[in-house]
Design a protein around this motif. Structure first.
Motif, PDB file in Angstrom:
ATOM      1  N   LEU A  51       0.785  -1.241   0.000  1.00  0.00           N
ATOM      2  CA  LEU A  51       0.000   0.000   0.000  1.00  0.00           C
ATOM      3  C   LEU A  51       0.814   1.286   0.000  1.00  0.00           C
ATOM      4  O   LEU A  51       0.238   2.366  -0.005  1.00  0.00           O
ATOM      5  CB  LEU A  51      -0.885   0.034   1.264  1.00  0.00           C
ATOM      6  CG  LEU A  51      -1.989  -1.008   1.389  1.00  0.00           C
ATOM      7  CD1 LEU A  51      -2.464  -1.099   2.828  1.00  0.00           C
ATOM      8  CD2 LEU A  51      -3.164  -0.679   0.486  1.00  0.00           C
ATOM      9  N   THR A  52       2.126   1.233   0.028  1.00  0.00           N
ATOM     10  CA  THR A  52       2.907   2.464   0.197  1.00  0.00           C
ATOM     11  C   THR A  52       2.725   3.419  -0.980  1.00  0.00           C
ATOM     12  O   THR A  52       2.563   2.990  -2.121  1.00  0.00           O
ATOM     13  CB  THR A  52       4.403   2.151   0.371  1.00  0.00           C
ATOM     14  OG1 THR A  52       5.102   3.383   0.602  1.00  0.00           O
ATOM     15  CG2 THR A  52       5.000   1.478  -0.856  1.00  0.00           C
ATOM     16  N   HIS A  54       4.986   6.230  -0.916  1.00  0.00           N
ATOM     17  CA  HIS A  54       6.196   7.044  -0.796  1.00  0.00           C
ATOM     18  C   HIS A  54       6.998   6.982  -2.109  1.00  0.00           C
ATOM     19  O   HIS A  54       7.223   5.901  -2.637  1.00  0.00           O
ATOM     20  CB  HIS A  54       7.054   6.524   0.361  1.00  0.00           C
ATOM     21  CG  HIS A  54       8.106   7.499   0.798  1.00  0.00           C
ATOM     22  ND1 HIS A  54       9.224   7.757   0.052  1.00  0.00           N
ATOM     23  CD2 HIS A  54       8.197   8.299   1.887  1.00  0.00           C
ATOM     24  CE1 HIS A  54       9.967   8.666   0.671  1.00  0.00           C
ATOM     25  NE2 HIS A  54       9.359   9.010   1.794  1.00  0.00           N
TER      26      HIS A  54
ATOM     27  N   HIS B  32      -1.520   3.084   7.500  1.00  0.00           N
ATOM     28  CA  HIS B  32      -2.947   3.390   7.411  1.00  0.00           C
ATOM     29  C   HIS B  32      -3.828   2.168   7.610  1.00  0.00           C
ATOM     30  O   HIS B  32      -4.863   2.239   8.254  1.00  0.00           O
ATOM     31  CB  HIS B  32      -3.267   3.993   6.040  1.00  0.00           C
ATOM     32  CG  HIS B  32      -2.680   5.334   5.864  1.00  0.00           C
ATOM     33  ND1 HIS B  32      -2.156   5.784   4.679  1.00  0.00           N
ATOM     34  CD2 HIS B  32      -2.495   6.347   6.752  1.00  0.00           C
ATOM     35  CE1 HIS B  32      -1.705   7.002   4.845  1.00  0.00           C
ATOM     36  NE2 HIS B  32      -1.895   7.368   6.079  1.00  0.00           N
ATOM     37  N   THR B  74       3.484   2.001   4.867  1.00  0.00           N
ATOM     38  CA  THR B  74       2.835   3.139   4.178  1.00  0.00           C
ATOM     39  C   THR B  74       3.313   4.513   4.663  1.00  0.00           C
ATOM     40  O   THR B  74       2.503   5.362   5.053  1.00  0.00           O
ATOM     41  CB  THR B  74       1.290   3.097   4.298  1.00  0.00           C
ATOM     42  OG1 THR B  74       0.884   3.326   5.640  1.00  0.00           O
ATOM     43  CG2 THR B  74       0.734   1.786   3.803  1.00  0.00           C
ATOM     44  N   PRO B  75       4.627   4.763   4.580  1.00  0.00           N
ATOM     45  CA  PRO B  75       5.131   6.054   5.055  1.00  0.00           C
ATOM     46  C   PRO B  75       4.840   7.188   4.075  1.00  0.00           C
ATOM     47  O   PRO B  75       4.706   6.969   2.884  1.00  0.00           O
ATOM     48  CB  PRO B  75       6.639   5.826   5.116  1.00  0.00           C
ATOM     49  CG  PRO B  75       6.902   4.847   4.017  1.00  0.00           C
ATOM     50  CD  PRO B  75       5.702   3.924   4.027  1.00  0.00           C
ATOM     51  N   ASP B  76       4.686   8.386   4.609  1.00  0.00           N
ATOM     52  CA  ASP B  76       4.844   9.591   3.795  1.00  0.00           C
ATOM     53  C   ASP B  76       5.947  10.401   4.473  1.00  0.00           C
ATOM     54  O   ASP B  76       6.470   9.992   5.520  1.00  0.00           O
ATOM     55  CB  ASP B  76       3.531  10.377   3.661  1.00  0.00           C
ATOM     56  CG  ASP B  76       2.918  10.713   5.005  1.00  0.00           C
ATOM     57  OD1 ASP B  76       3.648  10.826   6.010  1.00  0.00           O
ATOM     58  OD2 ASP B  76       1.692  10.850   5.073  1.00  0.00           O
ATOM     59  N   GLN B  77       6.325  11.512   3.874  1.00  0.00           N
ATOM     60  CA  GLN B  77       7.467  12.222   4.427  1.00  0.00           C
ATOM     61  C   GLN B  77       7.187  12.694   5.851  1.00  0.00           C
ATOM     62  O   GLN B  77       8.075  12.675   6.707  1.00  0.00           O
ATOM     63  CB  GLN B  77       7.853  13.406   3.528  1.00  0.00           C
ATOM     64  CG  GLN B  77       9.240  13.949   3.827  1.00  0.00           C
ATOM     65  CD  GLN B  77      10.310  12.867   3.815  1.00  0.00           C
ATOM     66  OE1 GLN B  77      10.367  12.028   2.911  1.00  0.00           O
ATOM     67  NE2 GLN B  77      11.156  12.828   4.839  1.00  0.00           N
ATOM     68  N   VAL B  80       7.900   9.796   8.121  1.00  0.00           N
ATOM     69  CA  VAL B  80       9.348   9.541   8.185  1.00  0.00           C
ATOM     70  C   VAL B  80       9.992  10.515   9.178  1.00  0.00           C
ATOM     71  O   VAL B  80      10.779  10.122  10.050  1.00  0.00           O
ATOM     72  CB  VAL B  80       9.995   9.662   6.792  1.00  0.00           C
ATOM     73  CG1 VAL B  80      11.520   9.590   6.882  1.00  0.00           C
ATOM     74  CG2 VAL B  80       9.462   8.566   5.866  1.00  0.00           C
TER      75      VAL B  80
END
Lengths: 250, 250, 250
Positions: A51-52, A54, B32, B74-77, B80
């Motif tokens: 699901l990422t 990034h 998520h 499911t990282p976003d900046q 992070v």
């Protein structure tokens, strides 16, 4: 049921076992409300979800996937960028991809974004009547070959240029009373497409399996709360015999 | 079962009541798909979850927590940055923290990020065989003392430098067919660790409780759809007697 | 029960059918853990949820909604901006809006943000005792008319300047053991308010329906795992007769 419909039904019924055996990786860029249930639907049919969104991770996750599913719900700028990025990776790597332009009938920005994604020629577009109307989507001109349209609702239709339209009659009204059921179906269709040589056939088999599972779940559930668990159980327990017994091509 | 195993089992069985009594606050930075079920697992065992990753909120939420759980999915900046920030807060405040390097075997960026986090010496790393292999994780050299490794799969192993490895035999195959079960386990382990004087023992007690609850749920569930509700119910209803009766140290 | 309480109960009992008939659109800006269950609660009562917080989409989605629900959990900068933006759109368009200042008692940043939102005069604030205490919220001075406060807990209280406070006695202890139940209630209250001429009455009817459904679910559930499905089923199956039979005004 006519003879060739019986043959199609039998061919479609072989797909659930094939998905389980090949365990395709399906990468999903999807909305927040749908993430969990979508991943669980993929696991229930034997596929492997990721699901990422990034940017540093998309090349590995999308490039290493067997299919990509893009759902346009609850976007932020990061996901908008990720969608463009992921579609590019999928196209270059030959990974089939599915577009779900959810609620594109509800706002001008969503509609414009849906058109942008459509112009990238998805292998499959999964949507409902209102969304198709908003996009003026028509199998005879909106998508280049081999684009497929899966129009879902009380009856599901699978359409592609030069192919006879298939009508599927399974399902349950509770499917419209639970969030992200359509989003999850788009991911399930992507998984079935990933293990097919004929993507039209794979899409059809995915929708048929999902509709049969939904119908089984609808008979067990006491309402929309108990429906999702019953649907996942039914997807997990689905086999060729059940699909042949309950599947309805119309 | 040997005498000292029986003593360990009895000690571990006291933990669920202790978690309920002390109601530890566990802050989670997680993916998520896992957010809802992770919060519900913590509530089911009597802990208090929080989930924010906003930079202005981390000092209060992490600094005021009894444990921190970091899951890299499911990282976003923003997440992070939040992970680096939260680890720093936890270390300065003496809050024990757990690392779950989910899917670090699936992409170079995820793997590099996992190594960065590992270098901050988590109190516990919870991961599966493929993830441990990707990280070349080895209890004899990868973590400084008192780092603990919980390697989960068909059997769970709890390992730390200078301690005999504990093997745990409970669980159910359905635990691998539902998303975020491992992510939730990492949060449950963090809660158990938060109420322990001996973190190795706390980790072991958390994994044991989770495995026993999973086994009970597996017998009740009709598939992966009905499994999560049964797991949460079993976690909520767990007591020392059930853990002693069903727990298997091997 | 006194005569006027019976009249209020009867009036409130008519609301579930009205929500189903009018199918109000409720736009929600909410936390990650709550998104799915909140959307499902709205669908279960017959409302239509949407969840986007993208700046390009808010004018269409909020401006076209019948109510707006703002929950302050798990913010990122995009949602912080979206909240200010959405409140402005709702006020200009005359869309009623609900504020849920979740966990504002847990951090200074969350508390400050809650005060900022409160200063925009929400039509309804839904919160628990600790949150109300942190905000020094008092029906006699904190909100301008016609602001309503719904203070939920073991008993629910609906309060507004110049109106007799209503006490509601339904519910179940399991409602406190599942994440996002309160968040979902805020959205349900928004839907009921959307179909009411008297917003105080609409809020009260929403809380009463939710409490009755929660009580029914609590008797069916084996724990916090099976509770949410039972709650959604009960919301879906609720009618005037059940509300009149089980509703408790105190």
């Amino acid at each position: 049921m006519q003879g060739d419909q019986r043959a199609i039904l039998k061919a479609a019924a072989a797909y659930p076992a094939r998905v389980r055996e090949r365990a395709p990786r399906v990468h999903c860029l999807t909305n927040h409300a749908a993430a969990g249930i979508t991943a669980n639907m993929l696991l229930a049919i034997g596929a492997i979800p990721s699901l990422t969104d990034h940017p540093d991770e998309l090349p590995d996750f999308v490039g290493g996937a067997d299919a990509l599913m893009i759902n346009l719900g609850t976007p932020d700028q990061g996901r908008v960028d990720a969608v463009a990025n992921a579609i590019g990776i999928a196209r270059r790597a030959g990974v089939p991809w599915v577009l779900d332009p959810v609620m594109c009938d509800r706002g001008a920005a969503r509609l414009a974004w849906s058109h942008t994604c459509l112009s990238e020629q998805p292998d499959l577009v999964r949507l409902n009547e209102q969304e198709a109307a908003a996009l003026s989507l028509d199998v005879t001109n909106a998508l280049g070959q081999p684009g497929i349209i899966a129009l879902t609702g009380r009856r599901d239709r699978v359409m592609a240029y030069g192919r006879p339209t298939v009508l599927l009659g399974n399902g349950d009204p509770l499917m419209g009373k639970v969030t992200a059921i359509g989003c999850g179906l788009s991911a399930v269709a992507a998984a079935f497409m990933a293990v097919s040589e004929d993507r039209f056939m794979g899409t059809m088999a995915g929708l048929l399996a999902f509709g049969v599972a939904g119908e089984i779940a609808g008979r067990q559930a006491a309402g929309p709360g108990s429906f999702p668990a019953a649907l996942l159980d039914a997807l997990h327990n689905l086999d060729a015999e059940i699909v042949i017994e309950k599947g309805r091509l119309e």
